[in-house]
Scaffold this motif. Structure first.
Motif, PDB file in Angstrom:
ATOM      1  N   GLU A  22     -17.763  32.990  68.427  1.00  0.00           N
ATOM      2  CA  GLU A  22     -18.045  32.987  66.994  1.00  0.00           C
ATOM      3  C   GLU A  22     -19.126  34.013  66.674  1.00  0.00           C
ATOM      4  O   GLU A  22     -19.755  34.546  67.584  1.00  0.00           O
ATOM      5  CB  GLU A  22     -18.486  31.577  66.575  1.00  0.00           C
ATOM      6  CG  GLU A  22     -17.414  30.528  66.774  1.00  0.00           C
ATOM      7  CD  GLU A  22     -17.893  29.117  66.461  1.00  0.00           C
ATOM      8  OE1 GLU A  22     -19.100  28.853  66.693  1.00  0.00           O
ATOM      9  OE2 GLU A  22     -17.084  28.314  65.993  1.00  0.00           O
ATOM     10  N   THR A  78      -7.551  31.221  64.503  1.00  0.00           N
ATOM     11  CA  THR A  78      -8.688  32.072  64.164  1.00  0.00           C
ATOM     12  C   THR A  78      -8.204  33.506  63.966  1.00  0.00           C
ATOM     13  O   THR A  78      -7.343  33.998  64.696  1.00  0.00           O
ATOM     14  CB  THR A  78      -9.750  32.039  65.267  1.00  0.00           C
ATOM     15  OG1 THR A  78      -9.187  32.523  66.495  1.00  0.00           O
ATOM     16  CG2 THR A  78     -10.251  30.607  65.482  1.00  0.00           C
ATOM     17  N   THR A 127      -3.765  36.438  65.115  1.00  0.00           N
ATOM     18  CA  THR A 127      -4.535  35.219  65.355  1.00  0.00           C
ATOM     19  C   THR A 127      -4.583  34.827  66.824  1.00  0.00           C
ATOM     20  O   THR A 127      -3.720  35.207  67.623  1.00  0.00           O
ATOM     21  CB  THR A 127      -3.941  34.033  64.574  1.00  0.00           C
ATOM     22  OG1 THR A 127      -2.630  33.743  65.082  1.00  0.00           O
ATOM     23  CG2 THR A 127      -3.863  34.332  63.088  1.00  0.00           C
ATOM     24  N   GLY A 166     -11.329  30.837  60.481  1.00  0.00           N
ATOM     25  CA  GLY A 166     -10.060  30.257  60.889  1.00  0.00           C
ATOM     26  C   GLY A 166      -9.407  29.464  59.785  1.00  0.00           C
ATOM     27  O   GLY A 166      -9.966  29.291  58.695  1.00  0.00           O
ATOM     28  N   VAL A 190     -16.411  33.416  63.481  1.00  0.00           N
ATOM     29  CA  VAL A 190     -15.027  33.773  63.225  1.00  0.00           C
ATOM     30  C   VAL A 190     -14.507  32.883  62.099  1.00  0.00           C
ATOM     31  O   VAL A 190     -14.976  31.755  61.927  1.00  0.00           O
ATOM     32  CB  VAL A 190     -14.176  33.595  64.503  1.00  0.00           C
ATOM     33  CG1 VAL A 190     -14.073  32.135  64.903  1.00  0.00           C
ATOM     34  CG2 VAL A 190     -12.801  34.213  64.372  1.00  0.00           C
ATOM     35  N   TYR A 215     -13.733  38.454  63.893  1.00  0.00           N
ATOM     36  CA  TYR A 215     -14.661  38.393  65.021  1.00  0.00           C
ATOM     37  C   TYR A 215     -15.145  39.803  65.307  1.00  0.00           C
ATOM     38  O   TYR A 215     -14.414  40.639  65.847  1.00  0.00           O
ATOM     39  CB  TYR A 215     -13.979  37.781  66.242  1.00  0.00           C
ATOM     40  CG  TYR A 215     -14.888  37.667  67.450  1.00  0.00           C
ATOM     41  CD1 TYR A 215     -16.135  37.062  67.339  1.00  0.00           C
ATOM     42  CD2 TYR A 215     -14.503  38.174  68.684  1.00  0.00           C
ATOM     43  CE1 TYR A 215     -16.979  36.963  68.441  1.00  0.00           C
ATOM     44  CE2 TYR A 215     -15.332  38.071  69.791  1.00  0.00           C
ATOM     45  CZ  TYR A 215     -16.575  37.465  69.654  1.00  0.00           C
ATOM     46  OH  TYR A 215     -17.413  37.373  70.744  1.00  0.00           O
TER      47      TYR A 215
END
Length: 303
Positions: free
Chosen positions: A214, A280, A253, A218, A216, A285
């Motif tokens: 993280e 995510t 993802t 989602g 991130v 990220y």
């Protein structure tokens, strides 16, 4: 088919690890959405009357909703829930659609255990395993968490993940029922709505959470809520444990599938479960490219 409803978006103030979520307008718009998305299980409430019409009180005690979220919905849009029973009587195809015909979700509804697989049980069998994970590089299928005590009172704020109370939800829920608010139910107690079971099973997910890299952003991609010995009650004490059961992915993802199991604290009986695929978004990220190179080498990325 149920009536057209306009679900409310209640997660605009949701945060986790001090960053915003897909339900925040600014964050969602940066990712190409028109605004903050309505949380998927909000639509589960529209299926409760259909499930009850099909199976009566048993749906509230042993019902299951199992869906793949296909398209986001936004506040102001009208949604209709649909249920088509299968010949065996214990299973049904379900979907929710917008006025222009775009499907928000599709899956299955059922009661009890049986030989027919749910929509997500079938879907899981068809997914290829996640290759070369980055955000999920530290996860292993089979990981578990310890049990965490949970409960839901009417006026209880449900934390940063769910910045509202059951009382606030009931003021805007698409399918209000006196069974959610008083003791005039067949069980003599107020029951937790189907959509709020997601909150009960998920709101302590940051306690001993799985080591996803993280920060991130989602979103829920697939979700199944099953009752074994329900309904679950307002104010009742439960304990929840979680197990990582699968990893999957797409071009955009990386996803981890978690099975949450709720036990009644008074007798340790398994009363409900939730299978949740949290997808995510790789682009959110910041260290994705650097971590990928560290993990797999500079020449490993596909063209």
């Amino acid at each position: 088919m149920g009536p057209w409803r306009s679900p409310r978006q209640m997660l605009g103030d949701q945060t986790y690890d001090d960053h915003a979520s897909i339900h925040d307008d600014a964050t969602a718009q940066k990712l190409g959405f028109q605004g903050g998305t309505i949380e998927g299980p909000t639509h589960f409430s529209q299926f409760s009357p259909l499930g009850h019409a099909a199976w009566g009180d048993r749906f509230l005690a042993q019902g299951c909703l199992s869906v793949h979220y296909r398209n986001p919905a936004f506040e102001g849009e009208r949604i209709r829930a649909c249920l088509k029973r299968a010949p065996d009587g214990n299973h049904a195809e379900i979907w929710a659609e917008k006025e222009d015909g775009v499907e928000v979700l599709r899956g299955s509804a059922s009661i009890g255990e049986g030989p027919v697989a749910t929509a997500l049980e079938t879907r899981l069998q068809s997914l290829a395993p996640l290759e070369r994970p980055v955000i999920m590089a530290d996860l292993k299928v089979g990981m578990t968490t310890g049990r965490v005590p949970v409960s839901m009172a009417f006026d209880q704020h449900m934390g940063d993940l769910y910045p509202f109370s059951l009382e606030q939800k009931l003021k805007v829920i698409t399918e209000p029922s006196p069974w959610y608010q008083d003791d005039g139910t067949p069980w003599g107690r107020a029951i937790i709505p189907f959509e709020m079971l997601s909150v009960l099973l998920q709101y302590t997910a940051r306690t001993g959470h799985f080591p996803v890299r993280e920060p991130v952003v989602g979103l829920f991609a697939d979700q199944e809520i099953r009752l074994m010995d329900g309904p679950l009650f307002v104010g009742e004490a439960y304990e929840v444990e979680r197990e990582l059961v699968a990893l999957s992915g797409s071009r955009r993802t990386e996803s981890f599938w978690v099975k949450s199991r709720a036990f009644r604290a008074s007798d340790n009986k398994l009363v409900a479960s939730m299978l949740l695929n949290q997808a995510t978004l790789k682009e959110t990220y910041a260290a994705y490219d650097a971590d990928y190179t560290d993990l797999y080498g500079a020449d490993a990325r596909p063209a």
